[in-house]
Design a protein around this motif. Sequence first.
Motif, mmCIF file in Angstrom:
data_model
loop_
_atom_site.group_PDB
_atom_site.id
_atom_site.type_symbol
_atom_site.label_atom_id
_atom_site.label_comp_id
_atom_site.label_asym_id
_atom_site.label_seq_id
_atom_site.Cartn_x
_atom_site.Cartn_y
_atom_site.Cartn_z
ATOM 1 N N ARG A 21 0.836 -1.212 0.000
ATOM 2 C CA ARG A 21 0.000 0.000 0.000
ATOM 3 C C ARG A 21 0.866 1.256 0.000
ATOM 4 N N ASP A 22 1.869 1.285 0.866
ATOM 5 C CA ASP A 22 2.754 2.447 0.939
ATOM 6 C C ASP A 22 3.516 2.638 -0.373
ATOM 7 N N GLY A 23 3.938 1.539 -0.992
ATOM 8 C CA GLY A 23 4.658 1.619 -2.255
ATOM 9 C C GLY A 23 3.798 2.175 -3.371
ATOM 10 N N ILE A 24 2.533 1.733 -3.434
ATOM 11 C CA ILE A 24 1.622 2.254 -4.460
ATOM 12 C C ILE A 24 1.325 3.722 -4.209
ATOM 13 N N LEU A 25 1.108 4.080 -2.967
ATOM 14 C CA LEU A 25 0.827 5.475 -2.620
ATOM 15 C C LEU A 25 2.006 6.381 -2.988
ATOM 16 N N ALA A 26 3.208 5.945 -2.686
ATOM 17 C CA ALA A 26 4.402 6.728 -3.035
ATOM 18 C C ALA A 26 4.559 6.826 -4.551
ATOM 19 N N LEU A 27 4.350 5.714 -5.247
ATOM 20 C CA LEU A 27 4.439 5.716 -6.705
ATOM 21 C C LEU A 27 3.443 6.701 -7.295
ATOM 22 N N TRP A 28 2.197 6.618 -6.874
ATOM 23 C CA TRP A 28 1.139 7.472 -7.412
ATOM 24 C C TRP A 28 1.466 8.944 -7.158
ATOM 25 N N THR A 29 1.894 9.256 -5.961
ATOM 26 C CA THR A 29 2.252 10.634 -5.618
ATOM 27 C C THR A 29 3.409 11.121 -6.484
ATOM 28 N N ASP A 30 4.440 10.307 -6.620
ATOM 29 C CA ASP A 30 5.602 10.700 -7.418
ATOM 30 C C ASP A 30 5.252 10.863 -8.897
ATOM 31 N N VAL A 31 4.408 9.981 -9.423
ATOM 32 C CA VAL A 31 4.005 10.064 -10.833
ATOM 33 C C VAL A 31 3.242 11.363 -11.080
ATOM 34 N N VAL A 32 2.272 11.673 -10.222
ATOM 35 C CA VAL A 32 1.510 12.920 -10.389
ATOM 36 C C VAL A 32 2.438 14.128 -10.309
ATOM 37 N N ASN A 33 3.309 14.146 -9.323
ATOM 38 C CA ASN A 33 4.185 15.299 -9.140
ATOM 39 C C ASN A 33 5.215 15.448 -10.252
ATOM 40 N N ALA A 34 5.427 14.383 -11.021
ATOM 41 C CA ALA A 34 6.312 14.459 -12.190
ATOM 42 C C ALA A 34 5.527 14.814 -13.459
ATOM 43 N N GLY A 35 4.211 15.050 -13.308
ATOM 44 C CA GLY A 35 3.402 15.453 -14.455
ATOM 45 C C GLY A 35 2.554 14.350 -15.048
ATOM 46 N N GLY A 36 2.543 13.176 -14.435
ATOM 47 C CA GLY A 36 1.741 12.068 -14.939
ATOM 48 C C GLY A 36 0.253 12.344 -14.805
#
Length: 181
Positions: A21-36
């Motif tokens: 769960r933490d890994g998916i949450l971090a991935l999603w946050t990082d992807v959005v903040n990179a413009g995804g």
Amino acid sequence: MTLAFRFDPPFGPGQEGRALRDGILALWTDVVNAGGAVGFVPPVAPDDVRPELVKHLTAMAEGRTHLLVGYDGSGAVAATAFLTLNTHRLMGHWLWLYTVMVHPRHQGKGYGRQLMAAAADAARGLDGIEAIRLTCRGGTGADRFYAACGYKEVGRVPGAIRVAPGDDRDDIVMLLPLGSA
């Protein structure tokens, strides 16, 4: 290097479930903040994304959604895609692909194509599924990426996504008939 994919990994109350769960949450946050373009506009914090992740996890617990996770060489969550079944009795032969993400540090390594191929393989393994449908935000290039993975544009709603005042994007519908591998 390739990703190691796991379809429908267990989400228990223990450390492994929390780490996922933490890994998916971090991935999603990082992807959005990179413009995804995965449901948000940057900047976001994990607390902004968490309610959407909970919706996906609830759908998984109810058997309506499946999760595909790609792990990098260190065992970290590097990519995800959610495969959601149709509940309409006339549309059960295809599913939706949502929240397709590859971590920004892994962009350009071919992991996106690996993820899309693994998602198609996972969908083929589900009883009665003949096609995958997804939508993507216009103006991001995602439609070109999905087309390169075999998807065809089958519809477009102009200006359906409002990223910001005065910045409306098309909602592009794409389809991949699965056929045989």
